[in-house]
Design an enzyme around this catalytic site. Structure first.
Site, PDB file in Angstrom:
ATOM      1  N   ASP A 234       0.900  -1.043   0.095  1.00  0.00           N
ATOM      2  CA  ASP A 234      -0.121   0.028  -0.060  1.00  0.00           C
ATOM      3  C   ASP A 234       0.837   1.282   0.098  1.00  0.00           C
ATOM      4  O   ASP A 234       1.981   1.482   0.812  1.00  0.00           O
ATOM      5  CB  ASP A 234      -0.848   0.134   1.102  1.00  0.00           C
ATOM      6  CG  ASP A 234      -1.815   1.259   1.248  1.00  0.00           C
ATOM      7  OD1 ASP A 234      -2.996   0.852   0.866  1.00  0.00           O
ATOM      8  OD2 ASP A 234      -1.510   2.494   1.591  1.00  0.00           O
ATOM      9  N   ASN A 242      -2.072  13.074  -4.928  1.00  0.00           N
ATOM     10  CA  ASN A 242      -3.306  13.169  -5.915  1.00  0.00           C
ATOM     11  C   ASN A 242      -3.512  14.848  -5.693  1.00  0.00           C
ATOM     12  O   ASN A 242      -3.815  15.553  -6.600  1.00  0.00           O
ATOM     13  CB  ASN A 242      -4.487  12.349  -5.708  1.00  0.00           C
ATOM     14  CG  ASN A 242      -4.236  10.864  -6.768  1.00  0.00           C
ATOM     15  OD1 ASN A 242      -3.494  11.176  -7.521  1.00  0.00           O
ATOM     16  ND2 ASN A 242      -4.887  10.056  -6.005  1.00  0.00           N
ATOM     17  N   HIS A 247      -4.321  14.290 -10.336  1.00  0.00           N
ATOM     18  CA  HIS A 247      -4.573  12.820 -10.738  1.00  0.00           C
ATOM     19  C   HIS A 247      -3.543  12.124 -11.574  1.00  0.00           C
ATOM     20  O   HIS A 247      -3.365  11.018 -11.666  1.00  0.00           O
ATOM     21  CB  HIS A 247      -6.006  12.532 -11.067  1.00  0.00           C
ATOM     22  CG  HIS A 247      -7.018  12.710  -9.737  1.00  0.00           C
ATOM     23  ND1 HIS A 247      -7.107  11.634  -8.895  1.00  0.00           N
ATOM     24  CD2 HIS A 247      -7.726  13.796  -9.502  1.00  0.00           C
ATOM     25  CE1 HIS A 247      -8.046  11.950  -7.958  1.00  0.00           C
ATOM     26  NE2 HIS A 247      -8.258  13.171  -8.322  1.00  0.00           N
ATOM     27  N   ASP A 251      -1.278   8.827 -11.359  1.00  0.00           N
ATOM     28  CA  ASP A 251      -1.351   7.637 -12.455  1.00  0.00           C
ATOM     29  C   ASP A 251       0.128   7.483 -12.822  1.00  0.00           C
ATOM     30  O   ASP A 251       0.427   6.203 -12.938  1.00  0.00           O
ATOM     31  CB  ASP A 251      -2.041   8.157 -13.568  1.00  0.00           C
ATOM     32  CG  ASP A 251      -3.538   8.252 -13.527  1.00  0.00           C
ATOM     33  OD1 ASP A 251      -4.162   7.871 -12.389  1.00  0.00           O
ATOM     34  OD2 ASP A 251      -4.253   8.734 -14.397  1.00  0.00           O
ATOM     35  N   GLU A 277      -4.631   2.392  -4.698  1.00  0.00           N
ATOM     36  CA  GLU A 277      -3.107   2.461  -4.305  1.00  0.00           C
ATOM     37  C   GLU A 277      -2.654   1.084  -3.806  1.00  0.00           C
ATOM     38  O   GLU A 277      -1.532   0.963  -3.194  1.00  0.00           O
ATOM     39  CB  GLU A 277      -2.761   3.546  -3.789  1.00  0.00           C
ATOM     40  CG  GLU A 277      -3.022   3.537  -2.194  1.00  0.00           C
ATOM     41  CD  GLU A 277      -4.386   4.297  -2.019  1.00  0.00           C
ATOM     42  OE1 GLU A 277      -4.645   4.708  -0.861  1.00  0.00           O
ATOM     43  OE2 GLU A 277      -5.235   4.271  -2.836  1.00  0.00           O
TER      44      GLU A 277
END
Length: 361
Positions: A234, A242, A247, A251, A277
């Site tokens: 994680d 973000n 965003h 990515d 994530e």
């Protein structure tokens, strides 16, 4: 049906992308048995006096039947021998057809065996072999007709050769289009399976495909009494990335981390993106100690990535939970929960670290 297939073809296992090869293998097995069976019926007709065949050709037919059965036994369960056995059988058939052509001169229809041979060779060995055999047959009949005890008339041989040329051209074109269509369909199916089973952003296995793969690997591990482990990865403070950089930046981070994870594992391991994530890694034939060592390498590798966002590089870290499998487990659910718990322990201990699940945890 399974017992019949095992009897005819032996214990064989073709890959999903080997449908045409599997078809060719099974076709040759059936052809060998059918050819032997038809020849046995003809021999029975000779023995009962229904039809008359020269004694020399009876010997040829008997040898053809026996050798066909031997080829089938050699081929059965051994697909790697397919090409060699197909060529041997083709040569055997040509010898048998030539024997019939010369020694059974009272049968005007004996030449038909050369016609039935053309489609089979195109199916079994492809266009080049089909063209070679077709041309060889045409030349052989044209030259050899004069040496037959009862040669075909000029009109008859012209018709036979024209029909052979037409048949060869037909199967040459049809075979090319069929194989091309099959290859395109196979590639399209492969792409569809990939799209259905992989995450579009990271190209890792999606959650459904990952868990299904894990269940299969657990079944294999149980059968072979091998250990296995799961890592739950994680990313730390991913929402902050973000919120701060957008965003698109998130990515980029996900794709960079996914590539790092994929490069860190063996080909036999499975890596999946199971959440925004969150990633999971299944490690067959790996105990807890080995999994923890790999997890630490992954953690340090992620920390060293420093992906570039705009004009700056940002630090990305991950908390990784490690859990080992138990022999009684039959699916991924329980071990995944333990790895998830270990990951939360890593979060509580300050993040950017590896934590192994223990019963006390």
């Amino acid at each position: 049906m399974h017992a019949l297939n095992h009897l005819l073809y032996g214990n064989i296992d073709f890959l999903k992308n080997e449908e045409y090869r599997a078809f060719q293998f099974r076709f040759l097995c059936i052809l060998l048995l059918a050819g032997a069976g038809v020849t046995v019926l003809l021999l029975a007709g000779v023995a009962s006096g229904v039809n008359h065949i020269d004694a020399i050709h009876v010997v040829s037919m008997t040898c053809f039947t026996l050798i066909s059965l031997v080829i089938w036994l050699v081929l059965r369960g051994q697909p790697q021998r397919f090409v060699a056995m197909a060529w041997i059988y083709e040569c055997l058939c040509l010898l048998e057809f030539v024997s019939a052509l010369y020694f059974v001169s009272e049968d005007e229809m004996r030449v038909i065996w050369f016609f039935t041979n053309i489609p089979g060779i195109y199916i079994l060995l492809g266009q080049r072999a089909g063209m070679l055999i077709t041309i060889g047959t045409i030349v052989g009949l044209a030259v050899g007709n004069a040496f037959l005890p009862q040669p075909y008339s000029t009109n008859a041989i012209a018709t036979l050769l024209s029909a052979l040329m037409y048949l060869g051209a037909f199967f040459h074109v049809y075979g090319a289009r069929s194989v091309s269509y099959f290859i395109r369909m196979r590639e399209s199916n492969r792409q569809l399976r990939h799209i259905a089973s992989h995450d579009p952003l990271t190209d890792l296995l999606n959650a459904g495909a990952y868990y299904a793969t894990c269940d299969q690997l657990i079944h294999l591990a149980s059968r072979h009494q091998q250990p296995f482990a799961v890592l739950f990865v994680d990313l730390d403070h991913f929402k902050k990335i973000n919120d701060t950089f957008g965003h698109e930046a998130g990515d980029i981070v996900l794709k960079t981390v996914a590539k790092q994870l994929q490069e860190s594992v063996r080909q036999s391991d499975a890596v999946g993106r199971i959440g925004g994530e969150e990633f999971s890694v299944f490690l067959p034939d790996t105990d807890l100690s080995g999994a923890a060592k790999l997890a630490e390498n992954m953690r340090s590798g992620i920390e060293a990535l420093m992906p570039q966002i705009g004009q700056q590089r940002i630090k990305v870290t991950a908390s990784i939970g490690v859990a080992s499998g138990e022999r009684s487990e039959t699916n991924i659910a329980a071990i995944q929960r333990r790895a998830d718990q270990a990951m939360y322990d890593a979060k509580q201990q300050g993040r950017n670290r590896v934590s192994c699940f223990t019963q006390a945890a």
